[in-house]
Design a protein around this motif. Structure first.
Motif, PDB file in Angstrom:
ATOM      1  N   SER A 140       0.940  -1.188   0.074  1.00 44.95           N
ATOM      2  CA  SER A 140      -0.025   0.205   0.024  1.00 44.95           C
ATOM      3  C   SER A 140       0.740   1.069  -0.066  1.00 44.95           C
ATOM      4  N   LEU A 141       0.347   2.334  -0.639  1.00 43.60           N
ATOM      5  CA  LEU A 141       1.214   3.538  -0.466  1.00 43.60           C
ATOM      6  C   LEU A 141       0.573   4.557   0.355  1.00 43.60           C
ATOM      7  N   GLU A 142      -0.413   3.792   0.972  1.00 42.94           N
ATOM      8  CA  GLU A 142      -1.202   4.861   1.825  1.00 42.94           C
ATOM      9  C   GLU A 142      -0.299   5.813   2.848  1.00 42.94           C
ATOM     10  N   SER A 157       2.917   6.707   2.481  1.00 47.30           N
ATOM     11  CA  SER A 157       3.857   7.839   1.964  1.00 47.30           C
ATOM     12  C   SER A 157       2.810   8.723   1.273  1.00 47.30           C
ATOM     13  N   ASP A 158       1.790   8.485   0.781  1.00 49.36           N
ATOM     14  CA  ASP A 158       0.682   9.413   0.464  1.00 49.36           C
ATOM     15  C   ASP A 158      -0.006  10.338   1.413  1.00 49.36           C
ATOM     16  N   GLY A 159      -0.035   9.647   2.472  1.00 52.84           N
ATOM     17  CA  GLY A 159      -0.480  10.333   3.656  1.00 52.84           C
ATOM     18  C   GLY A 159       0.473  11.242   4.226  1.00 52.84           C
ATOM     19  N   ARG A 182       1.976  18.809   2.765  1.00 45.03           N
ATOM     20  CA  ARG A 182       1.448  19.746   1.964  1.00 45.03           C
ATOM     21  C   ARG A 182       0.409  20.915   2.995  1.00 45.03           C
ATOM     22  N   PHE A 226       2.957  12.932   2.518  1.00 43.83           N
ATOM     23  CA  PHE A 226       2.953  14.063   1.447  1.00 43.83           C
ATOM     24  C   PHE A 226       1.703  14.864   1.565  1.00 43.83           C
ATOM     25  N   ASP A 227       0.821  14.297   1.811  1.00 42.62           N
ATOM     26  CA  ASP A 227      -0.355  15.065   1.987  1.00 42.62           C
ATOM     27  C   ASP A 227      -0.366  15.873   3.321  1.00 42.62           C
TER      28      ASP A 227
END
Length: 106
Positions: free
Chosen positions: A6-8, A10-12, A18, A14-15
Motif C-alpha cells: 500500500s502507498l497509503e 507515503s501518500d498520507g 502539503r 505527502f498530504d
C-alpha cells in the motif's frame, strides 16, 4: 507473496506535508479542531508505519530462520558423507505388497 504494498503511508505523509507547508512562511494559529485532525492523521500514519515495520520484521525473521535451517541441513549432510562417519541409513524393511484384492498380502 500475493500481498500488494500500500502507498497509503507515503501518500498520507505527502498530504500532511502539503497541509503544514503553509505554516512555513508566516506564523499562524492552529485551531483546536485542526489540531485534532492533525493528531488523528499522525496517529493513523503511525499505525500504518507500525504495520509495515511488523510485516518487514516478520519477513526478515522468517528469511533468516530459513537460511539457518538450510545451513544446518547442509552441515549435517556434510558430516554424514564424511569418510569414517558413524552415520548410516536405516536398513530397508521388506513390506508385504497388496494390490487391494483379499488374500494377496504375502
Amino acid at each position: 507473496m500475493g500481498v500488494k504494498m500500500s502507498l497509503e503511508l507515503s501518500d498520507g505523509l505527502f498530504d500532511l506535508r502539503r497541509l503544514v507547508a503553509e505554516y512555513e512562511h508566516e506564523a499562524r494559529v492552529l485551531a483546536p479542531e485542526d489540531a485534532r485532525i492533525l493528531a488523528r492523521c499522525i496517529k493513523e500514519l503511525g499505525i500504518k508505519a507500525r504495520e509495515m515495520e511488523n510485516r518487514l520484521s516478520r519477513l526478515l525473521w522468517n528469511e533468516q530462520a530459513r537460511a539457518e535451517r538450510a545451513a544446518e541441513a547442509e552441515r549435517i549432510a556434510e558430516a554424514a558423507c564424511r569418510p569414517g562417519s558413524n552415520v548410516m541409513l536405516f536398513p530397508v524393511i521388506p513390506r508385504p505388497f497388496s494390490d487391494g484384492q483379499p488374500g494377496d498380502a504375502a
